[in-house]
Write a protein that holds these residues in place. Structure first.
Motif, short mmCIF file in Angstrom:
data_model
loop_
_atom_site.label_atom_id
_atom_site.label_comp_id
_atom_site.label_asym_id
_atom_site.label_seq_id
_atom_site.Cartn_x
_atom_site.Cartn_y
_atom_site.Cartn_z
N LEU A 80 0.68 -1.08 0.64
CA LEU A 80 -0.33 0.26 0.13
C LEU A 80 0.56 1.08 -0.11
CD1 LEU A 80 -3.16 -0.86 2.76
CD2 LEU A 80 -2.77 -0.77 -0.01
N VAL A 81 1.97 1.13 0.33
CA VAL A 81 2.75 2.62 0.64
C VAL A 81 3.57 2.83 -0.56
CG1 VAL A 81 4.62 2.91 1.92
CG2 VAL A 81 3.53 2.31 3.39
N THR A 82 3.94 1.67 -1.25
CA THR A 82 4.55 1.27 -2.25
C THR A 82 3.69 2.56 -3.44
OG1 THR A 82 6.52 -0.21 -1.71
CG2 THR A 82 6.13 0.30 -3.96
N PHE A 83 2.97 1.19 -3.17
CA PHE A 83 1.28 1.41 -4.50
C PHE A 83 0.75 2.69 -4.40
CE2 PHE A 83 -2.49 1.89 -6.54
CZ PHE A 83 -2.47 0.81 -7.63
N ILE A 84 0.53 4.07 -2.99
CA ILE A 84 0.21 5.38 -2.71
C ILE A 84 1.02 6.15 -3.20
CG2 ILE A 84 -0.99 6.83 -1.38
CD1 ILE A 84 -2.29 3.85 -0.25
N LEU A 90 5.87 5.11 -12.18
CA LEU A 90 5.21 3.82 -13.00
C LEU A 90 6.18 1.91 -13.14
CD1 LEU A 90 2.87 2.95 -14.71
CD2 LEU A 90 4.42 3.39 -17.02
N LEU A 91 7.37 2.23 -12.94
CA LEU A 91 8.19 1.25 -13.46
C LEU A 91 8.21 0.58 -11.60
CD1 LEU A 91 11.20 1.38 -14.86
CD2 LEU A 91 9.93 -0.66 -15.25
N ASP A 92 8.20 1.02 -10.32
CA ASP A 92 7.36 0.71 -9.39
C ASP A 92 6.50 -0.22 -8.78
OD1 ASP A 92 10.45 1.27 -8.61
OD2 ASP A 92 10.20 3.54 -8.06
N VAL A 93 5.64 0.70 -9.37
CA VAL A 93 4.62 0.78 -9.06
C VAL A 93 3.63 -0.85 -10.15
CG1 VAL A 93 1.83 0.30 -10.08
CG2 VAL A 93 3.06 2.72 -9.30
N LEU A 94 4.63 -1.14 -11.14
CA LEU A 94 4.41 -2.60 -11.79
C LEU A 94 5.44 -3.62 -11.20
CD1 LEU A 94 4.62 -1.21 -16.00
CD2 LEU A 94 2.52 -2.08 -14.67
N MET A 95 6.46 -3.55 -10.74
CA MET A 95 7.24 -4.30 -9.89
C MET A 95 6.56 -4.80 -8.39
SD MET A 95 9.88 -6.06 -10.01
CE MET A 95 11.22 -5.29 -10.53
N ALA A 96 5.68 -3.69 -8.26
CA ALA A 96 5.14 -4.53 -7.31
C ALA A 96 3.66 -5.14 -7.10
CB ALA A 96 4.08 -2.99 -6.01
N VAL A 97 3.08 -5.03 -8.35
CA VAL A 97 1.82 -5.57 -8.65
C VAL A 97 2.55 -6.79 -9.14
CG1 VAL A 97 0.54 -5.26 -10.16
CG2 VAL A 97 0.26 -3.33 -9.17
N ALA A 98 3.30 -6.88 -9.64
CA ALA A 98 4.00 -8.19 -10.17
C ALA A 98 4.45 -9.18 -9.55
CB ALA A 98 5.19 -7.93 -10.95
N LEU A 99 4.86 -9.08 -8.16
CA LEU A 99 5.22 -9.50 -6.85
C LEU A 99 4.67 -9.57 -5.65
CD1 LEU A 99 8.81 -7.67 -6.62
CD2 LEU A 99 8.02 -10.87 -7.37
N ILE A 100 3.87 -8.53 -5.13
CA ILE A 100 3.00 -8.89 -4.16
C ILE A 100 1.69 -8.98 -3.72
CG2 ILE A 100 2.22 -7.52 -1.78
CD1 ILE A 100 5.08 -5.53 -2.19
N ILE A 153 16.16 -16.39 1.19
CA ILE A 153 14.89 -14.92 0.29
C ILE A 153 15.03 -13.65 0.48
CG2 ILE A 153 12.62 -15.33 0.33
CD1 ILE A 153 12.83 -17.91 1.21
N PHE A 154 14.90 -13.32 2.43
CA PHE A 154 14.43 -11.99 2.64
C PHE A 154 16.03 -11.02 1.63
CE2 PHE A 154 15.72 -7.89 4.60
CZ PHE A 154 14.79 -7.16 4.90
N ILE A 155 16.89 -11.06 1.23
CA ILE A 155 18.80 -10.47 0.93
C ILE A 155 18.05 -10.55 -0.54
CG2 ILE A 155 20.53 -10.43 0.71
CD1 ILE A 155 21.01 -11.64 3.25
N GLY A 156 17.42 -11.76 -1.34
CA GLY A 156 17.10 -11.74 -2.60
C GLY A 156 16.37 -11.21 -2.82
N GLY A 157 15.28 -10.96 -1.70
CA GLY A 157 13.56 -9.73 -2.76
C GLY A 157 14.25 -8.76 -2.62
N LEU A 158 15.65 -8.03 -1.58
CA LEU A 158 15.79 -6.80 -1.15
C LEU A 158 15.17 -5.67 -2.02
CD1 LEU A 158 16.21 -4.77 1.06
CD2 LEU A 158 18.29 -4.88 0.65
N ASN A 159 15.88 -5.62 -3.36
CA ASN A 159 15.53 -4.56 -4.11
C ASN A 159 14.92 -4.80 -4.94
OD1 ASN A 159 18.86 -3.79 -4.26
ND2 ASN A 159 18.65 -5.58 -6.42
N TYR A 160 13.91 -5.65 -4.73
CA TYR A 160 11.99 -5.77 -5.35
C TYR A 160 11.30 -5.24 -4.51
CZ TYR A 160 14.73 -9.30 -8.40
OH TYR A 160 15.27 -10.26 -9.23
N PHE A 161 11.82 -5.34 -2.82
CA PHE A 161 10.31 -4.92 -1.94
C PHE A 161 11.32 -3.30 -1.59
CE2 PHE A 161 10.34 -9.82 -1.73
CZ PHE A 161 9.05 -9.97 -2.69
N PHE A 162 11.58 -3.10 -1.09
CA PHE A 162 12.81 -2.50 -0.84
C PHE A 162 12.87 -1.48 -1.43
CE2 PHE A 162 15.90 0.29 1.30
CZ PHE A 162 15.03 1.27 2.45
#
Length: 305
Positions: free
Chosen positions: A35-39, A67-77, A271-280
């Motif tokens: 929600l924070v990322t999307f909003i 836009l890329l950050d929104v699309l990344m969040a939608v693709a993953l979360i 898993i947390f470290i591997g997803g750092l770029n994608y979520f943070f």
């Protein structure tokens, strides 16, 4: 971890195997992150579109980053949230579609960061020619190239991975269909594919990095030549947001690279470290730009209107 309801072509996304007792808490945490990322990023998208004063190359680049950050969040979360609700099965096609788009969005963002560095380079080093060099046509051409190259990069690797035979375990030890985690399940020698992908990733990541470093060397040299302290301060302030984004991105890449090679880290830690770029990064990008650019000022103006 039952696999009884899945077909032979399905994968099982494990998520965080050591935190099975905390699925509800993880669901809340990642829902809040989404929600924070999307909003945050949607706010930037709408603000840049609505305000004529923001129709400049810098904010057009920023719009694409959001836009890329929104699309990344939608693709993953959303899929990860369903995993926390025990819907862990993902079809073969869904898995590779997710993999393709995640890699594409990541590669596009890397190229976009380099394009933004070039924009700042021209603004500082050649300010009198900025409007001629970075005009709307040039800006549009750069953005199209960034997106096209970003979506071309993973075609070979994802396509070849999709044709590998998967006849052993179907449990993906990650929180999404990550390329290394998926091809490790293939019942074939994947050494060539892994090495090829690593080489391609090195080119995609460090090629733009070298370009960014070159631009900032030129920027620093140009700023040093300025006579007034006020001019130097203004020039550096034009670049600080982009510098923070670049540092954050490549520092997180370094953490991932180093962290995944430490043997005594648990699966959940990996898993947390591997997803750092994608979520943070997608969550923090709009915060950094909102704090350091005029977006905050325009946002305040709209709130008061």
């Amino acid at each position: 971890m039952s696999n009884s309801n899945s077909t032979s072509s399905d994968f099982i996304i494990v998520g965080f195997p050591g935190l099975q007792d905390y699925q509800n808490i993880l669901f809340i945490i990642f829902l809040a992150l989404f929600l924070v990322t999307f909003i945050g990023n949607i706010t930037i998208l709408l603000l840049v579109v609505a305000d004529q004063r923001l129709h400049t190359p810098m904010y057009i680049f920023l719009w694409n980053l959001a836009l890329l950050d929104v699309l990344m969040a939608v693709a993953l979360i959303p899929k990860l949230l369903s995993v926390f609700l025990s819907h862990k099965t993902v079809s073969f096609t869904e898995c590779f579609v997710q993999m393709y788009f995640v890699i594409s969005f990541g590669a596009t963002e890397i190229f976009l960061v380099a394009a933004m560095a070039y924009d700042r380079y021209v603004a500082v080093v050649k300010p009198l020619h900025y409007n001629v060099i970075i005009n709307f046509k040039t800006c549009l051409t750069i953005i199209i190239c960034v997106w096209v190259f970003g979506f071309i990069v993973p075609i070979v690797t994802v396509t070849t991975a999709a044709f590998l035979p998967y006849c052993a375990s179907k449990e993906i030890m990650h929180c999404f269909c990550d390329y290394p985690a998926v091809i490790s399940l293939a019942c074939a020698d994947v050494t060539f594919y892994a090495n090829f992908t690593l080489c391609l990733a090195m080119v995609v990541v460090y090629g733009p990095l070298l370009f960014v470093l070159w631009t900032y060397c030129r920027i620093v040299y140009a700023v040093i030549q300025l006579k007034s302290a006020e001019s130097r301060k203004k020039a550096f302030s034009m670049c600080i947001s982009h510098v923070i984004i670049v540092l954050m991105y490549y520092i997180s890449c370094a953490i991932v690279y180093i962290g995944l090679r430490i043997n005594n880290i648990s699966y959940d830690g990996r898993i947390f470290i591997g997803g750092l770029n994608y979520f943070f990064t997608p969550m923090v990008n709009p915060i950094i730009y909102s704090l350091r650019n005029e977006v905050c000022t325009h946002l305040s103006d709209l709130k008061l209107a």
